[in-house]
Design a protein around this motif. Structure first.
Motif, PDB file in Angstrom:
ATOM      1  N   ALA A   1       2.759  -0.827  11.261  1.00  0.00           N
ATOM      2  CA  ALA A   1       2.686  -0.802   9.804  1.00  0.00           C
ATOM      3  C   ALA A   1       1.680   0.252   9.387  1.00  0.00           C
ATOM      4  O   ALA A   1       0.919   0.779  10.213  1.00  0.00           O
ATOM      5  CB  ALA A   1       2.292  -2.172   9.274  1.00  0.00           C
ATOM      6  N   TYR A   2       1.651   0.572   8.101  1.00  0.00           N
ATOM      7  CA  TYR A   2       0.677   1.537   7.627  1.00  0.00           C
ATOM      8  C   TYR A   2       0.141   1.144   6.255  1.00  0.00           C
ATOM      9  O   TYR A   2       0.784   0.399   5.511  1.00  0.00           O
ATOM     10  CB  TYR A   2       1.276   2.951   7.585  1.00  0.00           C
ATOM     11  N   ARG A   3      -1.043   1.631   5.981  1.00  0.00           N
ATOM     12  CA  ARG A   3      -1.649   1.411   4.673  1.00  0.00           C
ATOM     13  C   ARG A   3      -1.149   2.500   3.733  1.00  0.00           C
ATOM     14  O   ARG A   3      -1.353   3.685   3.972  1.00  0.00           O
ATOM     15  CB  ARG A   3      -3.179   1.444   4.767  1.00  0.00           C
TER      16      ARG A   3
ATOM     17  N   PRO B   1      -6.023   5.354   3.881  1.00  0.00           N
ATOM     18  CA  PRO B   1      -4.659   5.463   3.345  1.00  0.00           C
ATOM     19  C   PRO B   1      -3.787   6.286   4.292  1.00  0.00           C
ATOM     20  O   PRO B   1      -4.179   7.364   4.737  1.00  0.00           O
ATOM     21  CB  PRO B   1      -4.866   6.178   2.005  1.00  0.00           C
ATOM     22  N   GLY B   2      -2.652   5.743   4.637  1.00  0.00           N
ATOM     23  CA  GLY B   2      -1.784   6.378   5.617  1.00  0.00           C
ATOM     24  C   GLY B   2      -2.071   5.979   7.043  1.00  0.00           C
ATOM     25  O   GLY B   2      -1.303   6.328   7.952  1.00  0.00           O
ATOM     26  N   GLY B   3      -3.166   5.239   7.270  1.00  0.00           N
ATOM     27  CA  GLY B   3      -3.518   4.795   8.615  1.00  0.00           C
ATOM     28  C   GLY B   3      -2.532   3.771   9.156  1.00  0.00           C
ATOM     29  O   GLY B   3      -1.896   3.033   8.408  1.00  0.00           O
ATOM     30  N   THR B   4      -2.428   3.724  10.481  1.00  0.00           N
ATOM     31  CA  THR B   4      -1.446   2.880  11.168  1.00  0.00           C
ATOM     32  C   THR B   4      -2.088   1.638  11.749  1.00  0.00           C
ATOM     33  O   THR B   4      -3.183   1.690  12.307  1.00  0.00           O
ATOM     34  CB  THR B   4      -0.769   3.672  12.303  1.00  0.00           C
TER      35      THR B   4
ATOM     36  N   ALA C   1      -5.530  -9.991   8.492  1.00  0.00           N
ATOM     37  CA  ALA C   1      -4.653  -8.870   8.157  1.00  0.00           C
ATOM     38  C   ALA C   1      -5.248  -8.031   7.029  1.00  0.00           C
ATOM     39  O   ALA C   1      -5.149  -6.793   7.034  1.00  0.00           O
ATOM     40  CB  ALA C   1      -3.273  -9.380   7.775  1.00  0.00           C
ATOM     41  N   ALA C   2      -5.871  -8.702   6.071  1.00  0.00           N
ATOM     42  CA  ALA C   2      -6.514  -7.969   4.975  1.00  0.00           C
ATOM     43  C   ALA C   2      -7.650  -7.095   5.480  1.00  0.00           C
ATOM     44  O   ALA C   2      -7.875  -5.985   4.962  1.00  0.00           O
ATOM     45  CB  ALA C   2      -7.028  -8.960   3.925  1.00  0.00           C
TER      46      ALA C   2
ATOM     47  N   GLY D   1      -1.123  -5.753   2.076  1.00  0.00           N
ATOM     48  CA  GLY D   1      -0.995  -4.403   1.551  1.00  0.00           C
ATOM     49  C   GLY D   1      -0.540  -3.384   2.573  1.00  0.00           C
ATOM     50  O   GLY D   1      -0.647  -2.173   2.339  1.00  0.00           O
ATOM     51  N   LEU D   2      -0.033  -3.852   3.711  1.00  0.00           N
ATOM     52  CA  LEU D   2       0.489  -2.955   4.732  1.00  0.00           C
ATOM     53  C   LEU D   2       2.012  -2.897   4.635  1.00  0.00           C
ATOM     54  O   LEU D   2       2.657  -3.915   4.387  1.00  0.00           O
ATOM     55  CB  LEU D   2       0.087  -3.445   6.128  1.00  0.00           C
ATOM     56  N   ARG D   3       2.560  -1.726   4.833  1.00  0.00           N
ATOM     57  CA  ARG D   3       4.009  -1.562   4.823  1.00  0.00           C
ATOM     58  C   ARG D   3       4.529  -1.512   6.256  1.00  0.00           C
ATOM     59  O   ARG D   3       4.113  -0.650   7.047  1.00  0.00           O
ATOM     60  CB  ARG D   3       4.403  -0.295   4.061  1.00  0.00           C
ATOM     61  N   VAL D   4       5.411  -2.417   6.579  1.00  0.00           N
ATOM     62  CA  VAL D   4       5.926  -2.505   7.946  1.00  0.00           C
ATOM     63  C   VAL D   4       6.975  -1.426   8.167  1.00  0.00           C
ATOM     64  O   VAL D   4       7.990  -1.361   7.465  1.00  0.00           O
ATOM     65  CB  VAL D   4       6.519  -3.905   8.214  1.00  0.00           C
TER      66      VAL D   4
END
Length: 233
Positions: A229-231, A123-126, A114-115, A164-167
């Motif tokens: 999720a996105y970075r 940044p902002g990538g899905t 996942a890392a 560090g990904l936001r679901v």
């Protein structure tokens, strides 16, 4: 995934209900994202999902740990690299989209994988991730496919957020088929794969999947979990 399994997937995925449904999910998510960019398909096998990306205008590359998978991708004109999901042979902060469909469950250190997804995303990538859900469905099927685990929603969210990904969204698939899958796999002492269904059964399963898409059941327990999720940074 070994060479025989990769060849089996390539042979059936264009017509098989399960692979068609998964490609449909990918296509719908691509339409949600909108403007195509750069993408990586991690654990690409024969490149079926990579081709979906390319058909939708994405500049896509494939990565797989099996030389046979890389060779199959290259033979189809797909840019492909040999690599472990925990150590992707790709530059950091490069891709707008990362697919990891049925990958994390095969990796002992899924947090490292996942890392790596987070690392290669801009940044902002899905990230679009799928895994088999619920250890109560564990069977000979999982063992035969070399899986390490199945996931609860909280487990998958924790792995992605820990990287560090936001679901944004977490949902279930194959909800209507869960009782059949549970019964079929738990009664067998060996791997029984519904992906190998005869043609008439294949069409019936396709119909069930189509019906499920129109029902508000994605929060119910299913067979597969998807996460988008996105970075953030």
């Amino acid at each position: 995934m070994d060479t025989i399994e990769i060849q089996r997937v390539v042979a059936i995925e264009d017509d098989n209900w399960w692979y068609r449904e998964r490609r449909g999910i990918v296509a719908r998510e691509l339409r949600r994202i909108g403007v195509p960019g750069t993408a990586v398909d991690i654990g690409a096998a024969g490149g079926g999902n990579t081709k979906v990306l390319m058909e939708h205008g994405w500049q896509a590359v494939a990565v797989d740990s099996a030389p046979a998978a890389v060779d199959l991708c290259l033979a189809q004109g797909i840019t492909a690299y040999l690599g472990d999901a925990r150590f992707l042979p790709l530059p950091s902060a490069t891709y707008d989209l990362a697919l990891a469909l049925n990958v994390l469950e095969h990796v002992e250190d899924d947090r490292a994988a996942a890392a790596e997804i987070a690392r290669v995303l801009r940044p902002g990538g899905t990230a679009l991730v799928s895994v088999p859900c619920d250890m109560s469905l564990w069977s000979a099927h999982d063992v035969a496919l070399g899986r390490v685990r199945r996931y609860a929603k909280a487990d998958l969210a924790g792995v992605l957020e820990g990287a560090g990904l936001r679901v944004e969204r977490l949902w279930n698939c194959n909800v209507l088929l869960r009782p059949l899958v549970r019964w079929r796999r738990h009664r067998a002492r060996y791997c029984e794969d519904m992906a190998d269904a005869p043609p008439i059964v294949n069409e019936l399963l396709s119909l069930v999947s189509a019906v499920e898409r129109r029902l508000p059941v994605k929060s119910w327990p299913g067979v597969t979990l998807f996460a988008r999720a996105y970075r953030a940074d």
